[in-house]
Structures are given as structure tokens and as C-alpha cells.
Design a protein around this motif. Structure first.
Motif, mmCIF file in Angstrom:
data_model
loop_
_atom_site.group_PDB
_atom_site.id
_atom_site.type_symbol
_atom_site.label_atom_id
_atom_site.label_comp_id
_atom_site.label_asym_id
_atom_site.label_seq_id
_atom_site.Cartn_x
_atom_site.Cartn_y
_atom_site.Cartn_z
ATOM 1 N N SER A 87 0.897 -1.239 0.122
ATOM 2 C CA SER A 87 0.200 0.113 -0.082
ATOM 3 C C SER A 87 0.914 1.250 -0.026
ATOM 4 O O SER A 87 0.376 2.435 -0.494
ATOM 5 C CB SER A 87 -1.253 0.194 0.968
ATOM 6 N N LEU A 88 1.958 1.320 0.528
ATOM 7 C CA LEU A 88 2.829 2.351 0.667
ATOM 8 C C LEU A 88 3.438 2.936 -0.589
ATOM 9 O O LEU A 88 3.518 3.987 -1.073
ATOM 10 C CB LEU A 88 4.177 2.004 1.820
ATOM 11 N N PHE A 89 3.916 1.783 -1.328
ATOM 12 C CA PHE A 89 4.491 2.237 -2.819
ATOM 13 C C PHE A 89 3.712 2.152 -3.963
ATOM 14 O O PHE A 89 4.168 2.743 -5.042
ATOM 15 C CB PHE A 89 6.035 1.072 -2.869
ATOM 16 N N LEU A 90 2.578 1.497 -3.893
ATOM 17 C CA LEU A 90 1.653 1.542 -4.970
ATOM 18 C C LEU A 90 0.683 2.685 -5.148
ATOM 19 O O LEU A 90 0.521 3.229 -6.239
ATOM 20 C CB LEU A 90 0.872 0.106 -4.970
ATOM 21 N N TYR A 91 0.034 3.127 -4.047
ATOM 22 C CA TYR A 91 -0.728 4.272 -3.984
ATOM 23 C C TYR A 91 -0.808 4.944 -2.494
ATOM 24 O O TYR A 91 -1.451 4.262 -1.695
ATOM 25 C CB TYR A 91 -2.041 3.857 -4.588
ATOM 26 N N LYS A 92 -0.508 6.050 -2.539
ATOM 27 C CA LYS A 92 -0.192 6.663 -1.347
ATOM 28 C C LYS A 92 -1.758 6.742 -0.542
ATOM 29 O O LYS A 92 -1.755 6.416 0.794
ATOM 30 C CB LYS A 92 0.166 8.377 -1.420
ATOM 31 N N PRO A 93 -2.973 6.990 -1.163
ATOM 32 C CA PRO A 93 -4.160 7.131 -0.391
ATOM 33 C C PRO A 93 -4.427 5.637 0.172
ATOM 34 O O PRO A 93 -5.398 5.665 1.064
ATOM 35 C CB PRO A 93 -5.104 7.460 -1.555
ATOM 36 N N VAL A 94 -4.033 4.685 -0.218
ATOM 37 C CA VAL A 94 -4.260 3.266 0.154
ATOM 38 C C VAL A 94 -3.480 3.229 1.506
ATOM 39 O O VAL A 94 -4.168 2.615 2.449
ATOM 40 C CB VAL A 94 -3.976 2.293 -0.886
ATOM 41 N N PHE A 95 -2.454 3.625 1.546
ATOM 42 C CA PHE A 95 -1.624 3.407 2.773
ATOM 43 C C PHE A 95 -2.241 4.345 3.761
ATOM 44 O O PHE A 95 -2.335 4.222 5.104
ATOM 45 C CB PHE A 95 -0.158 3.845 2.578
ATOM 46 N N LEU A 96 -2.789 5.660 3.402
ATOM 47 C CA LEU A 96 -3.592 6.408 4.238
ATOM 48 C C LEU A 96 -4.746 5.700 4.806
ATOM 49 O O LEU A 96 -5.250 6.035 5.968
ATOM 50 C CB LEU A 96 -3.804 7.835 3.512
ATOM 51 N N ILE A 136 -6.694 12.449 7.853
ATOM 52 C CA ILE A 136 -6.796 12.987 6.557
ATOM 53 C C ILE A 136 -6.313 14.525 6.327
ATOM 54 O O ILE A 136 -5.770 14.806 5.417
ATOM 55 C CB ILE A 136 -7.973 12.689 6.090
ATOM 56 N N ALA A 137 -6.914 15.100 7.575
ATOM 57 C CA ALA A 137 -6.448 16.456 7.566
ATOM 58 C C ALA A 137 -4.921 16.784 7.513
ATOM 59 O O ALA A 137 -4.449 17.766 6.958
ATOM 60 C CB ALA A 137 -7.054 17.246 8.719
ATOM 61 N N GLY A 138 -4.040 15.941 8.250
ATOM 62 C CA GLY A 138 -2.770 16.077 8.111
ATOM 63 C C GLY A 138 -2.077 15.804 6.942
ATOM 64 O O GLY A 138 -1.353 16.655 6.600
ATOM 65 N N TYR A 139 -2.592 14.812 6.248
ATOM 66 C CA TYR A 139 -1.978 14.366 4.975
ATOM 67 C C TYR A 139 -2.489 15.426 3.799
ATOM 68 O O TYR A 139 -1.699 15.845 3.134
ATOM 69 C CB TYR A 139 -2.658 13.179 4.473
ATOM 70 N N LEU A 140 -3.717 16.296 3.852
ATOM 71 C CA LEU A 140 -4.147 16.945 2.986
ATOM 72 C C LEU A 140 -3.722 18.651 3.381
ATOM 73 O O LEU A 140 -3.340 19.364 2.294
ATOM 74 C CB LEU A 140 -5.559 17.134 2.707
ATOM 75 N N ALA A 182 1.038 10.307 8.551
ATOM 76 C CA ALA A 182 0.606 10.940 7.346
ATOM 77 C C ALA A 182 1.032 12.245 7.021
ATOM 78 O O ALA A 182 1.350 12.462 5.827
ATOM 79 C CB ALA A 182 -0.931 11.251 7.487
ATOM 80 N N LEU A 183 1.640 13.244 7.852
ATOM 81 C CA LEU A 183 2.528 14.311 7.458
ATOM 82 C C LEU A 183 3.832 13.822 6.824
ATOM 83 O O LEU A 183 4.274 14.454 5.696
ATOM 84 C CB LEU A 183 3.040 14.923 8.848
ATOM 85 N N MET A 184 4.616 12.728 7.227
ATOM 86 C CA MET A 184 5.657 12.354 6.379
ATOM 87 C C MET A 184 5.192 11.675 5.109
ATOM 88 O O MET A 184 6.110 11.714 4.137
ATOM 89 C CB MET A 184 6.300 11.032 7.323
ATOM 90 N N LEU A 185 4.184 11.021 5.004
ATOM 91 C CA LEU A 185 3.597 10.469 3.650
ATOM 92 C C LEU A 185 3.344 11.492 2.781
ATOM 93 O O LEU A 185 3.647 11.359 1.299
ATOM 94 C CB LEU A 185 2.443 9.754 4.064
ATOM 95 N N GLY A 236 7.798 11.080 0.595
ATOM 96 C CA GLY A 236 6.992 10.414 1.589
ATOM 97 C C GLY A 236 6.993 8.864 1.862
ATOM 98 O O GLY A 236 7.321 8.595 3.015
ATOM 99 N N PRO A 237 6.698 7.916 0.753
ATOM 100 C CA PRO A 237 7.270 6.601 0.992
ATOM 101 C C PRO A 237 8.463 6.226 1.534
ATOM 102 O O PRO A 237 8.448 5.209 2.389
ATOM 103 C CB PRO A 237 6.649 5.771 -0.353
ATOM 104 N N ARG A 238 9.444 6.522 1.138
ATOM 105 C CA ARG A 238 10.634 6.300 1.848
ATOM 106 C C ARG A 238 10.983 6.959 3.214
ATOM 107 O O ARG A 238 11.737 6.137 4.009
ATOM 108 C CB ARG A 238 11.936 6.936 0.799
ATOM 109 N N ARG A 239 10.377 8.036 3.537
ATOM 110 C CA ARG A 239 10.485 8.449 4.770
ATOM 111 C C ARG A 239 9.727 7.575 5.923
ATOM 112 O O ARG A 239 10.108 7.327 6.806
ATOM 113 C CB ARG A 239 9.827 10.294 4.842
ATOM 114 N N VAL A 240 8.476 7.253 5.318
ATOM 115 C CA VAL A 240 7.813 6.399 6.235
ATOM 116 C C VAL A 240 8.494 4.814 6.264
ATOM 117 O O VAL A 240 8.352 4.464 7.478
ATOM 118 C CB VAL A 240 6.266 6.259 5.670
#
Length: 406
Positions: free
Chosen positions: A159-168, A208-212, A263-266, A271-275
Motif C-alpha cells: 500500500s505504501l509504494f503502490l498508491y499513497k491514499p491506500v496507505f492512508l 486525513i487533514a494532516g495528509y491534505l 500522514a505528515l511524512m507520507l 513520503g514513502p521512503r520517509r515512512v
């Protein structure tokens, strides 16, 4: 085995002291503890049967032919001053006699197991374990723990490397389940009714708010969640209102707000590499603490909170995390350097250990071992988030300081 059970005397033999011969008639009389008279009256005098007036006669002191005893020369209970019971002699308590009152056979024999002897046996130290029995063992099902860990790792990485919202979405689900476990245990063990519905909805909003919207959006969502907890609890009786809303605010901060930093790191460009760096360092820190502590741990780190954690384990966590941090910042983080990874690893080891101790304190207060049973070999979701949650803001902040927000 007591020394007083060795070498029982032959029947119908008298005692010989210094210049004093005990007559054969009193010798044949029943004695307390030999099965014919009750043993509780150990101070009862022995009366001479030959004479008009009853005379009290003290048992003469007999030397110990075996030379055994304690540091004071006594090896068993005595019936008076200067009259210790000796091995090889039937003392006043009849320790050399069998259960039926007769003399014990020659050689060593276990005394009868009365209530007093059983009490002594219960208070005696446990025998030393045989070779190999003292070896440390893991307290969980290792195969189940490895299997569940591999499945979780595949889900997270995919989920982390395919599509960010999925990991969210994975973060939101983990937060909701963690809140459910925490509020359920609070209600079961303490009777605290932290409102789950506003907490779960507010936790999803925070993530979600942190990510957006970044940190500002996360803080706003946190404030609205706290307000929702206060209002939601008003629908119930006012009894214990302050206790319940305080627990609800704690749960809101402890689980979803700290998870928002993931989510802030993502949200960063890398982002995926930070997470991934955050996850690797936390897992490596826990693994290093377990491996080194299991093999070399001797000095307890916090015995009142978590008796299994040792100072040697903490050193292992720091060493493993610093080495992994140097590699991750050098090869995964854009603009990162190995020396920054050393500092990052040190901070992760400390924060992960404190997070683990923090949840151990909560579980000890609740009187439970695990927060849940959803993950075989691991416990519950909260038992896996204990190190991750307090580490997330530390990694996010240091990465912002070292390489920027991205």
C-alpha cells in the motif's frame, strides 16, 4: 532430608549419661511424639513409677556421635535447655520413628509427612533447574508472530509504494481498531466510558487533514475532536463525566494525533521512503533490544514497569537503530547524510523504548498483558503501535530539520 531421621536406635535401649543410668521402666513408657501420646505437650514431665512420691527426671544430655548439627551444635528441636535432640537418638519429638510409632529401619528414611513437615517443605527453596531448563524462552508463539509480521509487512509495503491514499486508509483503519481496543479495556477494567464514536470519526479526520493540510489541519481536527468528545458524553448521566472525557481526550491524543505524523511524512515528495525509514528504524530498534536483552540482559531497566527490559537491551536498541539510521538516511532520504542517520537512530531507540514503557504502564494499571487478541503472537493492534506512535513525531521533526519538509 533432616539429619534427625538418620540412624534410628534399636528398640528397648536406655540412655546413658554421666553417672546417671535411666531405669528400664521409664524407657518403655510411651513418649510424646512416638505415636502413643499426643505430641503437643512437649513440656510434660516424666514421672518415676517406682516410689511413693512422683519425681520429675530430666533426660540427660547425650553426645553426638555423628558430629553433625548446626553451628550451635544442634541438629533438631530440643525438649529443654541443654537437651537437644540428636541424630541417631529418639528425641522427645520422636523424629526417628515411623508413622506407626515403631523404630525406623536402619539407614536413611524420610520422616512422616505431617502438617508441620509439609509446611516446611512448602517454604523450602525450589530445587535448582536441571541443565538446559534455565534457558530463556520467548513468551509468545514465535511462528505465529513471524507469520503475522510478514503479512503485515507485505500489506504495508504494497500500500505504501503502490498508491499513497491506500496507505492512508491503512493508517485510518489501524487508528480506529487501536481506539476500539483502548476504550474497550478502559471500560472493562476501570469502568471508564470514553466515547468511541467521536474518537474514531475524529481520528480519521485528523489523519486525513494532516495528509491534505499539514500540521495546521491536524491541530484543527484535534481541537474539533476534543469538543466532540465533551458534547457526546453529555448525553449520559453527569456521574463520572470528568473522568470519562479526560480519558477520551487522552485517547484522542495518544492514538490518532500521534499517528497523524505518519500522514505528515507520507505527504512529502519522498513520503514513502520517509515512512519506510521510520518503520525500519522502529522495528530494528525493537529487534535489537530483544536480541541483545535476551542474550546478555542482566540489569533491569525499569523493573516496576516492564521487568523483561534490561539496560543491555537498550544498548542493543541504540546500536542497531543507529546503524540502520546511517544506512537509511544515506540511501533512502533525499539529501540525507549518514551522520544524520546516527542521530536519528539514537532518537528512535529512545522514543521507541519510552513508548513501549508507556503502554506497559497503562497495561499494568489495567491489570492486563495485551490490549487485544487480534494479532496471534503479537496481541492487539495497540501492542504493535506502542513503539510506533511516540516515534512518529520524533522522526517527522528530525527529517524536517535535516532535509526539509519535502
Amino acid at each position: 532430608m533432616n539429619d534427625s531421621s538418620w540412624g534410628a536406635p534399636q528398640p528397648h535401649t536406655g540412655y546413658r549419661g554421666t553417672g546417671d543410668q535411666v531405669p528400664s521402666a521409664p524407657t518403655a513408657m510411651p513418649r510424646p511424639g512416638d505415636g502413643h501420646l499426643p505430641a503437643h505437650d512437649v513440656s510434660a514431665p516424666v514421672h518415676d513409677v517406682g516410689g511413693d512420691a512422683a519425681q520429675t527426671r530430666r533426660m540427660p544430655t547425650v553426645s553426638d556421635p555423628q558430629g553433625s548439627g548446626d553451628k550451635n551444635g544442634r541438629s533438631g528441636p530440643s525438649d529443654g535447655p541443654g537437651d537437644p535432640a540428636r541424630p541417631g537418638r529418639p528425641g522427645l519429638h520422636g523424629s526417628a520413628y515411623g508413622a506407626a510409632g515403631g523404630p525406623a529401619p536402619h539407614g536413611r528414611q524420610e520422616p512422616p509427612q505431617g502438617p508441620q513437615q509439609q509446611s516446611q517443605d512448602a517454604s523450602a527453596p525450589a530445587p535448582a533447574p536441571a541443565a538446559g531448563e534455565g534457558k530463556k524462552r520467548a513468551g509468545r508463539d514465535l511462528r505465529a508472530a513471524i507469520g503475522v509480521g510478514l503479512v503485515l509487512g507485505v500489506v504495508v509495503l504494497a500500500s505504501l509504494f503502490l498508491y499513497k491514499p491506500v496507505f492512508l486508509g491503512v493508517i485510518v483503519v489501524a487508528v480506529a481498531v487501536g481506539l476500539w481496543e483502548l476504550t474497550s479495556r478502559l471500560k472493562e477494567r476501570k469502568g471508564i466510558r470514553a466515547p468511541l464514536v467521536p474518537l474514531a470519526l475524529g481520528g480519521a479526520a485528523m489523519t486525513i487533514a494532516g495528509y491534505l493540510r499539514g500540521a495546521e489541519g491536524a491541530w484543527i481536527a484535534m481541537a474539533l475532536t476534543a469538543l466532540a468528545v465533551l458534547v457526546w458524553r453529555m448525553a449520559q448521566p453527569p456521574s463520572d463525566y470528568l473522568r470519562d472525557v479526560t480519558a477520551g481526550l487522552f485517547a484522542a491524543f495518544y492514538v490518532p494525533f500521534l499517528a497523524t505524523f505518519v500522514a505528515l511524512m507520507l505527504a512529502a515528495d519522498d513520503g514513502p521512503r520517509r515512512v519506510l525509514t521510520f518503520l525500519i528504524l522502529t522495528v530494528v530498534s525493537d529487534t535489537g533490544a530483544y536480541a541483545v536483552g535476551w542474550r546478555f540482559g542482566k540489569r533491569k531497566l525499569a523493573p516496576r514497569i516492564s521487568p523483561g527490559k534490561t539496560r543491555e537491551g537498550l544498548i542493543g536498541a541504540v546500536a542497531f537503530a543507529m546503524a540502520a539510521g546511517a544506512l537509511c538516511t544515506q540511501f533512502l532520504i533525499d539529501g540525507g547524510s549518514w551522520w544524520q542517520g546516527l542521530l536519528l537512530g539514537l532518537a528512535v531507540a529512545l522514543s521507541a523504548t519510552l513508548g513501549d514503557l508507556g503502554e506497559s504502564m497503562i497495561k499494568r494499571d489495567l491489570g492486563i498483558k495485551d490490549m487485544g487478541t487480534m494479532l496471534p503472537g503479537h496481541g492487539g493492534i495497540m501492542d504493535r503501535l506502542d513503539s510506533l506512535l511516540p516515534t512518529a513525531p520524533v522522526v517527522w521533526l528530525l527529517l524536517v530539520v535535516f532535509v526539509g519538509a519535502g
